[in-house]
Design an enzyme around this catalytic site. Sequence first.
Site, PDB file in Angstrom:
ATOM      1  N   ASP A  67       0.889  -0.827   0.052  1.00 32.77           N
ATOM      2  CA  ASP A  67       0.205  -0.456   0.266  1.00 32.77           C
ATOM      3  C   ASP A  67       1.149   0.706   0.384  1.00 32.77           C
ATOM      4  O   ASP A  67       2.022   1.510   0.148  1.00 32.77           O
ATOM      5  CB  ASP A  67      -1.555  -0.143   1.204  1.00 32.77           C
ATOM      6  CG  ASP A  67      -0.727  -1.105   1.778  1.00 32.77           C
ATOM      7  OD1 ASP A  67       0.857   0.040   3.037  1.00 32.77           O
ATOM      8  OD2 ASP A  67      -1.490  -0.597   3.416  1.00 32.77           O
ATOM      9  N   ASN A 136      -7.124  -3.401  13.923  1.00 30.08           N
ATOM     10  CA  ASN A 136      -8.792  -3.405  13.746  1.00 30.08           C
ATOM     11  C   ASN A 136      -8.906  -4.770  13.082  1.00 30.08           C
ATOM     12  O   ASN A 136     -10.187  -4.325  11.353  1.00 30.08           O
ATOM     13  CB  ASN A 136      -8.951  -2.279  13.155  1.00 30.08           C
ATOM     14  CG  ASN A 136      -8.487  -1.597  11.846  1.00 30.08           C
ATOM     15  OD1 ASN A 136      -7.699  -2.863  11.626  1.00 30.08           O
ATOM     16  ND2 ASN A 136      -8.819  -0.236  11.595  1.00 30.08           N
ATOM     17  N   HIS A 138      -7.575  -4.992  10.073  1.00 32.39           N
ATOM     18  CA  HIS A 138      -6.879  -4.740   8.794  1.00 32.39           C
ATOM     19  C   HIS A 138      -5.929  -5.603   8.192  1.00 32.39           C
ATOM     20  O   HIS A 138      -4.738  -5.918   8.889  1.00 32.39           O
ATOM     21  CB  HIS A 138      -7.081  -3.204   8.631  1.00 32.39           C
ATOM     22  CG  HIS A 138      -5.691  -2.895   9.137  1.00 32.39           C
ATOM     23  ND1 HIS A 138      -5.807  -1.384   9.190  1.00 32.39           N
ATOM     24  CD2 HIS A 138      -4.694  -2.646   9.158  1.00 32.39           C
ATOM     25  CE1 HIS A 138      -4.849  -0.133   9.716  1.00 32.39           C
ATOM     26  NE2 HIS A 138      -3.770  -1.885   9.511  1.00 32.39           N
ATOM     27  N   GLU A 143      -9.941  -2.324   5.146  1.00 33.93           N
ATOM     28  CA  GLU A 143     -10.538  -1.855   6.467  1.00 33.93           C
ATOM     29  C   GLU A 143     -11.559  -2.746   6.870  1.00 33.93           C
ATOM     30  O   GLU A 143     -11.807  -3.213   5.304  1.00 33.93           O
ATOM     31  CB  GLU A 143     -10.788  -0.129   6.569  1.00 33.93           C
ATOM     32  CG  GLU A 143      -9.421   0.480   6.327  1.00 33.93           C
ATOM     33  CD  GLU A 143      -8.824   0.957   7.129  1.00 33.93           C
ATOM     34  OE1 GLU A 143      -8.644  -0.256   7.889  1.00 33.93           O
ATOM     35  OE2 GLU A 143      -8.127   2.071   7.999  1.00 33.93           O
TER      36      GLU A 143
HETATM   37  C1  F6R Z   1       1.295  -1.621   6.164  1.00 30.84           C
HETATM   38  C2  F6R Z   1      -0.019  -2.146   6.241  1.00 30.84           C
HETATM   39  C3  F6R Z   1      -0.612  -2.390   7.177  1.00 30.84           C
HETATM   40  C4  F6R Z   1       0.303  -2.416   8.721  1.00 30.84           C
HETATM   41  C5  F6R Z   1      -0.940  -2.560  10.442  1.00 30.84           C
HETATM   42  C6  F6R Z   1       0.709  -2.394  11.130  1.00 30.84           C
HETATM   43  O1  F6R Z   1       2.157  -1.404   4.759  1.00 30.84           O
HETATM   44  O2  F6R Z   1      -0.165  -2.569   5.135  1.00 30.84           O
HETATM   45  O3  F6R Z   1      -2.025  -3.104   7.398  1.00 30.84           O
HETATM   46  O4  F6R Z   1       0.778  -3.898   8.456  1.00 30.84           O
HETATM   47  O5  F6R Z   1      -1.790  -0.851  10.181  1.00 30.84           O
HETATM   48  O6  F6R Z   1       0.306  -1.412  11.290  1.00 30.84           O
HETATM   49  P1  F6R Z   1       1.929  -1.517  12.796  1.00 30.84           P
HETATM   50  O7  F6R Z   1       2.612  -2.805  12.148  1.00 30.84           O
HETATM   51  O8  F6R Z   1       2.916  -0.268  12.535  1.00 30.84           O
HETATM   52  O9  F6R Z   1       1.396  -2.034  13.978  1.00 30.84           O
END
Ligand code: F6R
Length: 241
Positions: A67, A136, A138, A143
Amino acid sequence: MRIIVVDNYEEMSKKAAMMIASQIMLKPDSILGLATGDTPLGMYKELILLYNKNEVDFKEVTTFNLDEYYGLNRENPQSYYSYMMANLFNSININMENINVPRGMAKDVKAVCSDYEDKIKQASGIDMQVLGIGGNGHIGFNEPDVNFEAETHLVNLNVQTIEANSRFFDSIEDVPVKAISMGIKTIMNSKKILLLANGIGKAEAIAKAINGKISPKVPASIIQLHNDVTIILDKEAASLL
Ligand code: F6R
């Protein structure tokens, strides 16, 4: 689904890096799907150490990031492109032409999304997709929703994600409210999935993703249907399993 529970973040990062290094040893021209955020930072550090010891060679590797924020220039230090350069790509011998991160400043978002999908298909798909998980549930920026979104698409980030990601910005107003993300089908089409999670803040999402009902309300729950998933958790993230 293989679930590996380790003592701490360092061990999680080392195991994950070993899995990626093994993947590249077995297939030097591997196509890797990569994630950003806090979770994989230790894994990227370990991969750089392995590279410096000549234990892994990225010369023929291609990468696709999950992303990118919508509306940020690549050069913006908060962009995921900048994150990848700073935390991995600048320190290894990857060919810069083999790096793919969705274009966050695209005028024609639909074209950018479908080109991203085409490029992944032309590369014969992702061999190993690294995932983190949001509090959450995702994955990528898919989301919680009423439907699973299949392919790379423009996402409205939800409040919890904007709040969680505000730690990387000067203020919450600076956090982009949209992002371009691989879709659930894009992720599920990967040959292997490697999901990492650490810390108590991920325990509930992990329990729902692994043991809960498969539902777009917990996007990570879809990986129950994938036939080659490895999940590496520290004790805290595994505490509700
Ligand atoms: C990042 C991504 C997100 C993160 C997720 C966890 O490229 O796709 O899904 O993996 O938000 O983020 P952290 O590792 O910062 O807790």
